[in-house]
Design an enzyme around this catalytic site. Structure first.
Site, PDB file in Angstrom:
ATOM      1  CG  ASP A 146      -1.743  -1.176   1.292  1.00  0.00           C
ATOM      2  OD1 ASP A 146      -1.239  -2.185   0.926  1.00  0.00           O
ATOM      3  OD2 ASP A 146      -2.926  -1.103   2.051  1.00  0.00           O
ATOM      4  CG  ASN A 177      -9.898  -1.161   1.096  1.00  0.00           C
ATOM      5  OD1 ASN A 177      -8.550  -1.342   0.897  1.00  0.00           O
ATOM      6  ND2 ASN A 177     -10.138  -0.418   2.219  1.00  0.00           N
ATOM      7  CG  HIS A 178      -8.395   3.075   0.898  1.00  0.00           C
ATOM      8  ND1 HIS A 178      -8.833   4.119   1.644  1.00  0.00           N
ATOM      9  CD2 HIS A 178      -8.017   2.296   1.872  1.00  0.00           C
ATOM     10  CE1 HIS A 178      -8.725   3.968   2.874  1.00  0.00           C
ATOM     11  NE2 HIS A 178      -8.247   2.598   3.066  1.00  0.00           N
ATOM     12  CG  HIS A 196      -6.098  -4.182  -1.075  1.00  0.00           C
ATOM     13  ND1 HIS A 196      -4.727  -3.579  -0.829  1.00  0.00           N
ATOM     14  CD2 HIS A 196      -6.746  -3.695   0.085  1.00  0.00           C
ATOM     15  CE1 HIS A 196      -4.955  -2.639   0.096  1.00  0.00           C
ATOM     16  NE2 HIS A 196      -6.149  -2.912   0.594  1.00  0.00           N
ATOM     17  CG  ASP A 245      -5.424   0.318  -0.105  1.00  0.00           C
ATOM     18  OD1 ASP A 245      -6.897   0.135  -0.789  1.00  0.00           O
ATOM     19  OD2 ASP A 245      -5.917   0.095   1.167  1.00  0.00           O
ATOM     20  CG  HIS A 276      -2.734   4.332   1.961  1.00  0.00           C
ATOM     21  ND1 HIS A 276      -4.000   4.634   1.607  1.00  0.00           N
ATOM     22  CD2 HIS A 276      -2.475   3.381   2.704  1.00  0.00           C
ATOM     23  CE1 HIS A 276      -4.690   3.488   2.013  1.00  0.00           C
ATOM     24  NE2 HIS A 276      -3.647   2.650   2.538  1.00  0.00           N
TER      25      HIS A 276
END
Length: 387
Positions: free
Chosen positions: A64, A136-137, A241, A101, A66
């Site tokens: 991830d 999921n993001h 993920h 993500d 982010h």
């Protein structure tokens, strides 16, 4: 407001379900009796990509990100995939897989997406490739769930929409160039007042409207994300993920990828548009949300041997050696679980999460190991969990 109603027709679905990357790094071309033979090509099946055959290639997986462009670059440079200036592919015929993500919690999400696409173009010219898996993001933002969006990311969306208004080329060219343009724009804006105050309502609204237009189903960035799967198999390894489970395999991973992609692309002939695939995107046991493999087992719910059995069954049904997942930050670094069937590689490297030192997973000849910076020397790598 025309700028916020972006619907670039330049984004097309790939018309064929299988395509071949014919090139490879000159250093990897086999030599037989002094002659040069054709390299084994990379074969990609599915739209979006689902199954990848990449013989004799090194695979690197990164967790991830982010929205942290600096940490993204550090991770890729540590793996030998990115130049020191942060723009150019140096991985030759390596396969890079990012497990989702990229969005939320950081300021430079679109820049990271642009960088990865640029690196993919460069990698293909050398016989490598870059793949992304949606997390999921990504799906939350396409649903319009902006709870975890960093204020700076809203600003980036507004800047990106303004940039697209000025750009006269195709979508692909515009998107590829954003990683370069965004650096200049950030420097220009650094001296200005970019802080979100409670009274800066106009600026906040502009960013929210821009993000909604970009990421809503059918928006240009939603369509860009639709090119990526939620489950990817490269050689003998599964990348997703959250986690792949037996009922996902039974449903069909290529089917899930296609349904998620169609949902992201938005309304077509259906009145309400394609439906969200629940099995992939919603619920504790969906592909992007499952934490069964990545969190510590709860003895009241799942004994470790039961989870190991589920992993073994899943991998057996899809004929894979191991699974690589993100989603759950690993406080003690990337690690393997359940007889090395599952590798958890989200180390929370983003400054919006744990701001931990970057780590990546390297797979060579079906053997996996974690690469990270040596504690006492930034220039040295420490290798752990070699199997």
């Amino acid at each position: 407001m025309a700028a916020f109603a972006l619907n670039f027709a330049q984004i097309h679905a790939v018309s064929r379900s299988k395509f071949v990357v014919q090139c490879c790094s000159p250093s990897q071309v086999p030599q037989i009796n002094g002659g040069v033979v054709k390299p084994i090509p990379i074969v990609v099946t599915g739209d979006p990509p689902t199954f990848v055959s990449a013989p004799q290639r090194r695979i690197v997986a990164v967790g991830d990100l982010h929205g942290d462009l600096s940490q993204t670059r550090s991770a890729l440079q540590m793996a030998g995939l990115l130049s020191s200036d942060g723009f150019y592919w140096t991985g030759r015929d390596t396969i890079l897989v990012q497990v989702g993500d990229i969005l939320d919690r950081g300021e430079h999400e679109i820049a990271i997406l642009s960088l990865l696409k640029s690196l993919n173009v460069q990698a293909k010219s050398q016989g490598g490739a870059v793949f992304q898996v949606n997390g999921n993001h990504e799906t939350m933002n396409i649903e319009g769930d902006f709870r975890y969006v960093d204020p700076g990311a809203f600003d980036e969306c507004a800047d990106f929409v303004e940039y697209l208004e000025q750009y006269k080329g195709s979508w692909d060219d515009a998107f590829l160039n954003w990683i370069y343009v965004s650096e200049v724009w950030r420097e220009e804006h650094a001296s200005g007042d970019n802080k979100w105050s409670p009274w800066n309502i106009v600026k906040r609204q502009k960013g929210v409207v821009a993000r909604s237009a970009l990421f809503s189903p059918g928006g240009v960035l939603a369509c860009e994300l639709s090119r990526h799967p939620v489950v990817l198999k490269v050689n003998d390894w599964i990348f997703c993920h959250g986690g792949l489970l037996p009922h996902h395999v039974k449903y069909g991973v290529e089917r899930m990828n296609k349904e998620v992609s169609n949902w992201m692309r938005g309304p077509k002939q259906e009145i309400d548009g394609p439906k969200m695939p629940f099995i992939a995107l919603r619920g504790y046991d969906s592909v992007v949300w499952s934490r069964l493999y990545s969190r510590e087992p709860n003895p009241l719910q799942h004994q470790p041997w039961k989870i190991s059995s589920i992993a073994e069954k899943t991998l057996g049904e899809i004929k894979a050696k191991g699974m690589v997942v993100g989603h759950t930050p690993q406080a003690n670094g990337a690690n393997s679980k359940y007889d090395s069937r599952v590798w958890c590689i989200d180390v929370g490297m983003s400054s919006g999460v744990l701001n931990s030192s970057p780590e990546v997973l390297e797979i060579v000849d079906n053997k996996a190991r974690v690469l990270k910076r040596h504690r006492d020397s930034f220039d040295e790598l420490a290798v752990v969990d070699y199997l």
